[in-house]
Design an enzyme around this catalytic site. Structure first.
Site, mmCIF file in Angstrom:
data_model
loop_
_atom_site.group_PDB
_atom_site.id
_atom_site.type_symbol
_atom_site.label_atom_id
_atom_site.label_comp_id
_atom_site.label_asym_id
_atom_site.label_seq_id
_atom_site.Cartn_x
_atom_site.Cartn_y
_atom_site.Cartn_z
ATOM 1 C CB THR A 280 6.797 1.189 11.987
ATOM 2 O OG1 THR A 280 7.527 2.353 11.603
ATOM 3 C CG2 THR A 280 6.133 1.434 13.321
ATOM 4 C CD GLU A 405 22.801 12.851 8.049
ATOM 5 O OE1 GLU A 405 23.577 12.927 9.016
ATOM 6 O OE2 GLU A 405 23.176 12.941 6.862
ATOM 7 C CB ALA A 407 13.855 10.029 5.512
ATOM 8 C CB ILE A 502 -8.790 32.378 7.496
ATOM 9 C CG1 ILE A 502 -7.631 33.059 8.240
ATOM 10 C CG2 ILE A 502 -9.267 33.263 6.348
ATOM 11 C CD1 ILE A 502 -6.367 33.209 7.421
ATOM 12 N N GLY A 504 -13.548 29.943 8.953
ATOM 13 C CA GLY A 504 -14.670 29.846 9.877
ATOM 14 C C GLY A 504 -15.368 28.503 9.767
ATOM 15 C CD GLU A 528 10.175 9.423 7.043
ATOM 16 O OE1 GLU A 528 11.197 8.997 7.613
ATOM 17 O OE2 GLU A 528 9.653 8.859 6.072
#
Length: 547
Positions: A280, A405, A407, A502, A504, A528
């Site tokens: 990247t 595929e 990954a 849940i 809170g 990905e």
């Protein structure tokens, strides 16, 4: 209870017909002559992505029906499995017919694709109607939540002794060596201890898919998913360590010269070499054709890299970089890209990037902290003459595409593991925390969350393993991999969000592990290939396959 399986099969057939109607409707707009037209695909992006989501949910229904059938054949389809099947089919069929969430505020409705009549026909199917009316109900959710509270677990057997043993081994390892320390490691924002990495190497984590002739286990993608899921159930970073080696090993194993395979694969398998993926760039993101980092060949045949990369995971500690760069500046787009195998010195806290020609700065992140993210700058970084993957220029993009595929399937498995982590924390808190004289799980809205968390986890898990089985058979599965990653990432985030709810107010406190899981889960819909990219791959790819 087994009659539910045949009804599920029939509902799948009806849902498949609905998916086909959606495909035909979208194809009329974006593929008027049979083949998708890029400009039309972009203009009608919402339709294409919506069709991708429809296909994903139908595939999840089919994978879940297969799971139920395997369990029934093995004598493992009991009350809990029947409840998961009913609730899952009831919920996803309702989403197909009424409103399918592509994100938190983007709902796809049949009318958006002009298939309202097809949706009405689907709703009128007798087997579908059975699930709509009796599948995801208050009664089935209460029954499933009660069973979960008593320790029931939906069937997770593989009908393969080796895989079942691997699950048990890695679940025990994760419970003992990862889960008790994960939150402290997260809060300290340090690299996962190298001692833990070595323990994982001794278990074969980094060589799961590497052939035995190179010192790996040679077990395939299904085993890879299993290991990733179990490690990620303790901490996503533990599961993600294997992804780095998986990407590098597949790149080299599928494309490398005999010498490159002999040099690198054994060292990747035993964990003595830790790799990182360097793809990247700051201005490219998913647009890999625009990669501008360049590598120039020197008189002695070696290479020098110049340019910038970002979001590079585990970069400081890595010994090997797989670098996507432009070796032919005269060829625009994908054709000028090559993959280099660039050795580097493993960094330390004091000197994270000690080699000349490379600098790195850490990117501080909310979660996914145990390997750290970096922005890298290359200024004449040297790569040996034999560092060109496969020895051929201009193949980098094609080589990388073959790894996507695996990954994405592995990322889906990591998402399933994170989703289980969220469920584990949510269930434990709901059983222990008491309000108004009773445990939280006794309240319907809490029980609803837990029941749906497990149901969607089973569906995402089975879709993921279905994709892995396709890969193990040597079949192309870019669409299946995209579906698995798309759904599993949504489920992981939904489960983490619900688990925190849940808890809170306590869930918002850093001292509670669920706060970490929420941060970790959020990245799954981005890396990905972001969710939008997955939907594009699925929608466009399916249309192209039918052309």
């Amino acid at each position: 209870m087994s009659e539910w399986i045949e009804r599920a099969r029939a509902a799948c057939r009806a849902a498949s017909a609905y998916r086909d109607a959606a495909r035909d409707a979208v194809a009329r707009d974006v593929a008027p002559e049979g083949k998708p037209v890029p400009a039309l695909v972009e203009r009608e992006q919402r339709q294409v992505h919506g069709f991708g989501w429809i296909g994903t949910l139908v595939a999840a229904l089919e994978a879940t029906a297969d799971w139920a059938a395997r369990g029934s054949a093995g004598g493992r389809f009991g009350e809990v499995e029947a409840l998961v099947l009913q609730i899952g089919f009831g919920e996803y069929l309702h989403q197909l017919i009424s409103a399918l969430p592509m994100s938190q505020n983007e709902m796809l409705r049949p009318g958006d694709l002009g298939i309202s009549e097809a949706a009405a026909s689907l709703a009128e199917d007798s087997e579908v109607r059975l699930f709509l009316d009796h599948g995801n109900t208050a009664e089935t959710r209460v029954a499933l939540a009660r069973a979960l509270g008593e320790g029931a677990v939906p069937d997770e057997a593989f009908d393969e002794e080796t895989l079942d043993m691997i699950r048990a081994q890695f679940r025990a390892f994760t419970a003992d060596r990862i889960a008790p320390h994960a939150h402290r490691w997260h809060l300290e924002d340090k690299l996962i201890p190298i001692e833990t990495v070595r323990e994982m190497a001794n278990l074969g984590v980094f060589g799961v898919c590497i052939g035995e002739e190179f010192g790996g286990l040679g077990l395939g993608k299904t085993a890879m998913c299993l290991v990733s899921e179990e490690l990620s159930r303790g901490w996503i970073c533990a599961g993600s360590l294997g992804t780095r080696s998986e990407i590098a090993a597949e790149l080299i194993g599928e494309n490398g010269t005999p010498e490159q395979k002999a040099k690198w694969l054994p060292r990747l398998a035993d964990g003595s070499v830790l790799p990182t993926a360097v793809f990247t760039e700051p201005d490219t993101g998913s647009d890999l054709a625009s990669v501008s980092t360049r590598a120039a060949r020197q008189e002695d045949g070696s290479w020098q890299i110049r340019g910038a990369k970002t979001w590079i995971t585990h970069a400081a500690r890595a010994d090997l970089m797989t670098v996507l760069c432009r070796t032919d500046t005269g060829t625009p787009g994908y054709g000028g890209l090559s993959m280099l195998l660039a050795e580097k010195t493993r960094g330390t806290d004091a000197a994270p990037f000690p080699d000349p020609g490379i600098e790195g700065s850490e990117i501080e992140v909310l979660g996914y902290r145990g390997m750290k993210e970096y922005a890298l700058g290359f200024d004449g970084f040297p790569v040996a003459a034999d560092g060109l993957l496969g020895g051929i220029e201009g193949q980098g993009f094609k080589q990388l595409m073959r790894t996507f595929e695996s990954a994405r399937i592995q990322t889906a498995a990591r998402a399933v593991g994170v989703g289980w982590n969220a469920f584990d924390l949510g269930l434990s808190y709901a059983l222990e925390r008491r309000q108004f004289g009773k445990p939280l799980i006794a309240f319907p809205r809490v029980a609803d969350k837990l029941a749906l968390m497990v149901t969607e986890l089973v569906m995402a898990r089975e879709l993921t393993y279905s994709a892995a089985r396709h890969k193990d058979k040597g079949e192309r599965c870019d669409i299946e991999a995209g579906m698995a990653k798309l759904l599993a990432a949504r489920v992981a985030w939904t489960n983490a969000d619900n688990a925190l709810q849940i808890h809170g107010g306590n869930g918002y406190a850093l001292e509670y592990p669920v706060s970490r899981v929420l941060c970790d889960a959020r990245i799954l819909n981005i890396f990905e290939g972001a969710g939008e990219i997955q939907a594009q791959v699925i929608g466009r790819g399916t249309l192209r396959a039918q052309a």
